[in-house]
Design an enzyme around this catalytic site. Structure first.
Site, PDB file in Angstrom:
ATOM      1  CG  HIS A   1      -1.806   1.183   1.318  1.00 56.12           C
ATOM      2  ND1 HIS A   1      -3.068   1.215   0.776  1.00 56.12           N
ATOM      3  CD2 HIS A   1      -1.609   2.425   1.868  1.00 56.12           C
ATOM      4  CE1 HIS A   1      -3.623   2.406   0.992  1.00 56.12           C
ATOM      5  NE2 HIS A   1      -2.748   3.159   1.660  1.00 56.12           N
ATOM      6  CD  GLU A   2       1.612   3.600   3.663  1.00 57.20           C
ATOM      7  OE1 GLU A   2       1.898   4.659   3.059  1.00 57.20           O
ATOM      8  OE2 GLU A   2       0.558   3.451   4.305  1.00 57.20           O
TER       9      GLU A   2
ATOM     10  CG  HIS B   1       0.393   6.194  -0.704  1.00 58.98           C
ATOM     11  ND1 HIS B   1      -0.653   6.736  -1.424  1.00 58.98           N
ATOM     12  CD2 HIS B   1      -0.176   5.566   0.372  1.00 58.98           C
ATOM     13  CE1 HIS B   1      -1.798   6.462  -0.819  1.00 58.98           C
ATOM     14  NE2 HIS B   1      -1.534   5.744   0.266  1.00 58.98           N
TER      15      HIS B   1
END
Length: 352
Positions: A17-18, A21
């Site tokens: 997920h990170e 980003h």
């Protein structure tokens, strides 16, 4: 062992997920100060590519700290071409969406691996036939194997229901019984049923249920891709609808689970098989992606809404409004987490 598996799976999901980003931020030239798995006190850190990569004490999440963007300080502003808050709203939206999108991609990859390893499903074999139903009247018997409906080849039980619902009029079933192929014409009837949320619905049915026999799907590479896509879309839709039903009160708040429930599900799956572990990891990854897209301040979806507002009105929300909504978002998230933990503890005591 179950706790270790839970922490590894959660860290794996948070990392992807990170990473979404991070990749999007770096693509648009935003400096990333910290990439953290976990919150709180730093346990291990390494400087690489201008970013501090770290593991923190509390392994229930993670974050990337970008220049010009900090959830703990919503009013933060930093100048420079490498600052998040100097980027155009559409660029910030892509950076925000990249995290949940990475979770959807990860889920699709896991479902694809499952397909290649040998995904299992119910066989297209009849278990019981409801008395006086269309199937009963047509002469369908238990243990009949359904091979084809009209011109549609049937390989699993799910395909039977889809074909019945999506086809109008009478259906010609080709079944295998005692080594012989038999054709039966069945006219489905609209009957009362329940969906996955226990809501009363009407749908075309013929009155049969599966035998419970499990088969392994033998899928080609292209079929595995289709399988992964369909499973990811289905899981995403199911979770979106689940959130909607929870808000509407269809699903009681007692059904909300917390980290204890997630940990138990992952632990049970890891003890079952690697495919079961991959399947539950994919589902949780989709869940993480969907929940982060909810328009709640403090989540990616909330920040996306702020940027959409800026794109439409050509002005940013005031610092006071931004701060208030962000704090309000954290209160909502904290309340949901506490509700989940409360329900988990209740279940533990009820089961003992």
């Amino acid at each position: 062992m179950g706790t270790i598996t839970f922490l590894l799976v959660l860290s794996f999901l948070v990392f992807f997920h990170e990473l979404g980003h991070f990749i999007a931020a770096r693509f648009f030239g935003v400096k990333v100060h910290v990439f953290s798995i976990g919150f709180g006190k730093q346990l291990y850190a390494k400087e690489w590519m201008g970013t501090t990569w770290q593991f923190a004490l509390i392994p229930l999440g993670g974050y990337v700290k970008m220049k010009g963007q900090d959830d703990s300080n919503p009013a933060l502003k930093e100048d420079g071409d490498d600052s998040y808050n100097t980027k155009k709203p559409w660029q910030r939206i892509i950076i925000l969406f990249a995290g949940p999108f990475a979770n959807f991609i990860l889920a699709a990859v896991l479902y694809f691996i499952i397909a290649l390893m040998g995904a299992t499903t119910w066989a297209a074999q009849v278990g019981t036939v409801q008395e006086n139903s269309p199937a009963y009247q047509a002469g369908i018997l238990p243990n009949d194997e359904i091979l084809r409906i009209n011109d549609t080849e049937i390989t699993s039980w799910d395909e039977i229901g889809k074909t019945i619902i999506n086809t109008e009029g009478a259906l010609k079933f080709f079944i295998k019984r005692d080594g012989q192929i038999i054709a039966k014409t069945i006219s489905p009837q609209i009957s009362d049923s329940e969906n996955m949320f226990k809501e009363k619905i009407k749908k075309r049915m013929i009155g049969i249920s599966p035998s419970g026999k499990i088969i392994t799907l033998e899928l080609t590479f292209p079929q595995a891709l289709v399988y992964a896509y369909e499973k990811t879309i289905f899981a995403s839709t199911m979770i979106f609808q689940g959130v909607q039903k929870l808000i509407q009160g269809v699903i009681p708040s007692s059904e909300v689970g917390g980290v204890i429930s997630i940990g138990k599900v992952i632990s049970d799956a890891s003890e079952s098989s690697i495919i079961a572990l991959f399947a539950i990891t994919a589902l949780i990854s989709v869940n993480l992606g969907v929940l982060n897209l909810l328009p709640i301040p403090a989540l990616d979806g909330g920040h996306i809404m702020f940027n959409l507002y800026e794109m439409i009105t050509r002005k940013k929300p005031s610092d006071q409004v931004f701060l208030f909504l962000t704090i309000f978002g954290w209160v909502i998230l904290g309340s949901l987490m506490l509700l989940g933990i409360y329900n988990d503890i209740n279940r533990i005591f009820l089961n003992n």
